[in-house]
Design a protein around this motif. Structure first.
Motif, mmCIF file in Angstrom:
data_model
loop_
_atom_site.group_PDB
_atom_site.id
_atom_site.type_symbol
_atom_site.label_atom_id
_atom_site.label_comp_id
_atom_site.label_asym_id
_atom_site.label_seq_id
_atom_site.Cartn_x
_atom_site.Cartn_y
_atom_site.Cartn_z
ATOM 1 N N ALA A 159 9.340 -16.740 -24.672
ATOM 2 C CA ALA A 159 9.431 -18.133 -25.130
ATOM 3 C C ALA A 159 10.528 -18.336 -26.167
ATOM 4 O O ALA A 159 10.927 -19.476 -26.438
ATOM 5 C CB ALA A 159 8.087 -18.589 -25.704
ATOM 6 N N LEU A 160 11.021 -17.246 -26.750
ATOM 7 C CA LEU A 160 12.073 -17.371 -27.756
ATOM 8 C C LEU A 160 13.386 -17.823 -27.131
ATOM 9 O O LEU A 160 13.731 -17.426 -26.020
ATOM 10 C CB LEU A 160 12.313 -16.032 -28.453
ATOM 11 C CG LEU A 160 11.325 -15.572 -29.515
ATOM 12 C CD1 LEU A 160 11.708 -14.178 -29.996
ATOM 13 C CD2 LEU A 160 11.286 -16.544 -30.686
ATOM 14 N N GLN A 161 14.121 -18.643 -27.855
ATOM 15 C CA GLN A 161 15.481 -18.976 -27.469
ATOM 16 C C GLN A 161 16.403 -17.980 -28.164
ATOM 17 O O GLN A 161 16.440 -17.913 -29.398
ATOM 18 C CB GLN A 161 15.838 -20.403 -27.878
ATOM 19 C CG GLN A 161 17.243 -20.805 -27.456
ATOM 20 C CD GLN A 161 17.646 -22.178 -27.963
ATOM 21 O OE1 GLN A 161 16.846 -22.872 -28.581
ATOM 22 N NE2 GLN A 161 18.888 -22.559 -27.727
ATOM 23 N N ILE A 162 17.110 -17.202 -27.369
ATOM 24 C CA ILE A 162 17.971 -16.152 -27.921
ATOM 25 C C ILE A 162 19.418 -16.440 -27.545
ATOM 26 O O ILE A 162 19.737 -16.637 -26.373
ATOM 27 C CB ILE A 162 17.573 -14.762 -27.409
ATOM 28 C CG1 ILE A 162 16.118 -14.451 -27.780
ATOM 29 C CG2 ILE A 162 18.509 -13.695 -27.972
ATOM 30 C CD1 ILE A 162 15.602 -13.160 -27.190
ATOM 31 N N THR A 163 20.273 -16.488 -28.545
ATOM 32 C CA THR A 163 21.708 -16.590 -28.307
ATOM 33 C C THR A 163 22.309 -15.219 -28.561
ATOM 34 O O THR A 163 22.327 -14.735 -29.703
ATOM 35 C CB THR A 163 22.360 -17.641 -29.221
ATOM 36 O OG1 THR A 163 21.790 -18.917 -28.926
ATOM 37 C CG2 THR A 163 23.862 -17.698 -28.990
ATOM 38 N N ALA A 164 22.764 -14.581 -27.491
ATOM 39 C CA ALA A 164 23.295 -13.224 -27.565
ATOM 40 C C ALA A 164 24.811 -13.311 -27.663
ATOM 41 O O ALA A 164 25.495 -13.559 -26.663
ATOM 42 C CB ALA A 164 22.869 -12.424 -26.343
ATOM 43 N N CYS A 165 25.334 -13.144 -28.856
ATOM 44 C CA CYS A 165 26.770 -13.320 -29.099
ATOM 45 C C CYS A 165 27.529 -12.029 -28.813
ATOM 46 O O CYS A 165 27.158 -10.959 -29.293
ATOM 47 C CB CYS A 165 27.019 -13.746 -30.540
ATOM 48 S SG CYS A 165 26.324 -15.364 -30.944
ATOM 49 N N VAL A 166 28.586 -12.153 -28.038
ATOM 50 C CA VAL A 166 29.439 -11.011 -27.709
ATOM 51 C C VAL A 166 30.893 -11.410 -27.932
ATOM 52 O O VAL A 166 31.266 -12.571 -27.738
ATOM 53 C CB VAL A 166 29.217 -10.553 -26.251
ATOM 54 C CG1 VAL A 166 27.783 -10.106 -26.045
ATOM 55 C CG2 VAL A 166 29.565 -11.656 -25.259
ATOM 56 N N ARG A 167 31.692 -10.467 -28.342
ATOM 57 C CA ARG A 167 33.116 -10.774 -28.585
ATOM 58 C C ARG A 167 33.865 -10.957 -27.275
ATOM 59 O O ARG A 167 34.860 -11.660 -27.218
ATOM 60 C CB ARG A 167 33.754 -9.678 -29.425
ATOM 61 C CG ARG A 167 33.150 -9.571 -30.826
ATOM 62 C CD ARG A 167 33.837 -8.501 -31.648
ATOM 63 N NE ARG A 167 35.206 -8.859 -31.984
ATOM 64 C CZ ARG A 167 36.127 -7.987 -32.363
ATOM 65 N NH1 ARG A 167 35.832 -6.707 -32.428
ATOM 66 N NH2 ARG A 167 37.345 -8.385 -32.679
ATOM 67 N N ARG A 168 33.364 -10.319 -26.202
ATOM 68 C CA ARG A 168 33.949 -10.516 -24.876
ATOM 69 C C ARG A 168 32.879 -10.190 -23.839
ATOM 70 O O ARG A 168 31.987 -9.378 -24.077
ATOM 71 C CB ARG A 168 35.188 -9.647 -24.674
ATOM 72 C CG ARG A 168 34.916 -8.158 -24.711
ATOM 73 C CD ARG A 168 36.202 -7.361 -24.642
ATOM 74 N NE ARG A 168 37.011 -7.571 -25.818
ATOM 75 C CZ ARG A 168 36.872 -6.889 -26.944
ATOM 76 N NH1 ARG A 168 35.926 -5.975 -27.053
ATOM 77 N NH2 ARG A 168 37.660 -7.114 -27.975
ATOM 78 N N LEU A 169 32.969 -10.831 -22.688
ATOM 79 C CA LEU A 169 32.029 -10.582 -21.605
ATOM 80 C C LEU A 169 32.529 -9.430 -20.748
ATOM 81 O O LEU A 169 33.727 -9.310 -20.473
ATOM 82 C CB LEU A 169 31.861 -11.832 -20.740
ATOM 83 C CG LEU A 169 31.087 -13.001 -21.359
ATOM 84 C CD1 LEU A 169 31.166 -14.217 -20.445
ATOM 85 C CD2 LEU A 169 29.634 -12.627 -21.623
#
Length: 297
Positions: free
Chosen positions: A35-45
């Motif tokens: 149920a958590l909203q997670i923003t997974a930040c990456v410098r590049r995909l």
């Protein structure tokens, strides 16, 4: 895991979410807290990055407003080897300064920082010194916590890669392996990634914890035992330090992938701590890592 009154959590930002540690924490949170909203930040995909939660965000170059607001920020960014464009100082202390500078923009989240066991501002190892200074700066601010893990047993952890390389080298030497004798009894206390992720998750939902938490597994393992766990066919040849030190400097110049001066400095001191606080927080015993090292063989 229950939520605390001070920290109802609905949205989490993870910096460095596709690194070895960050991806483990992200996967754990997705499995256990859907149920958590997670923003997974990456410098590049990367090509294997498929989750819609992943967003390209370079904290050193992009506008921090694009991440939105969150209840918790988990900083998993770190480097173990400097490059000409990315130093320990920038990756650790510089990033911590940026997080604090933009904290209000992020909605004043709780900050959980993944550091390293042995991090101290006065450490002779630049890696640990930069981590220690970053931790000290962070902890001058409220609602922050530092986790200092030992080696995390992820599939491509640098330590596992080194052991695999040592095993290959020994095959060319009829299964003999020269190794600095003064390092053989150095003890480490690795931790399984799910144990670390479980600890991070618990800290998202509680305020009842120390400012610094050591994340170590239940086994104190010497480097000698670790080498034999990963390959019982290796016969170690103890090299005196008077020979080993100049030999390592030469080796670092010829084969930097095997061992560089910073990594050598890290091996000179035990990497152990008490596991009690971590176990108390997650409410169970931590898992042994010996099976992880054995499966490398």
């Amino acid at each position: 895991m229950g939520t605390s009154e001070k920290h109802p959590v609905s949205r989490i930002i993870i910096l460095g979410a596709n690194g070895q540690v960050g991806s483990s924490i992200y996967s754990y949170l997705k499995r256990h807290f859907p149920a958590l909203q997670i923003t997974a930040c990456v410098r590049r995909l990367f090509t294997n990055t498929h989750s819609p939660d992943y967003t390209v965000f370079d904290p050193f170059a992009h506008n921090w407003q694009q991440t939105g607001k969150a209840d918790v920020l988990i900083n998993c960014i770190g480097i173990i080897q400097e490059t000409k464009d990315f130093t320990f100082e920038q990756a650790h202390l510089g990033l911590t300064r940026l997080i604090l500078q933009h904290r209000q923009t992020l909605g004043n989240p709780k900050i959980i920082q993944i550091s390293a066991l042995g991090a101290q501002s006065d450490s002779p190892a630049a890696f640990l010194s930069s981590k220690g200074r970053a931790d000290e700066l962070l902890l001058t601010h409220p609602d922050t916590v530092v986790i200092r893990p030992s080696i995390v047993c992820t599939p491509n952890t640098v330590f596992a890669q080194k052991l695999t390389l040592l095993r290959r080298i020994s095959r060319y030497l009829w299964n003999y392996l020269p190794f600095p004798g003064h390092l053989l009894q150095t003890r480490i206390q690795p931790i399984m990634p799910d144990d670390l992720a479980s600890l991070v998750a618990r800290l998202c939902f509680t305020d009842q914890h120390p400012a610094i938490i050591y994340a170590v597994g239940p086994d104190e393992i010497s480097l000698q035992e670790l080498i034999h766990l990963s390959s019982n066919s290796i016969s170690l040849l103890s090299v005196p330090r008077i020979v080993a030190d100049p030999g390592i400097r030469l080796l670092a110049a010829l084969l930097p992938d095997l061992l560089n001066p910073q990594q050598y400095a890290l091996l000179l001191h035990p990497n152990t701590a008490s596991k009690q606080i971590a176990e108390n927080l997650i409410g169970r015993s931590l898992h042994s890592t010996k099976g992880f090292w054995q499966q490398l063989s």
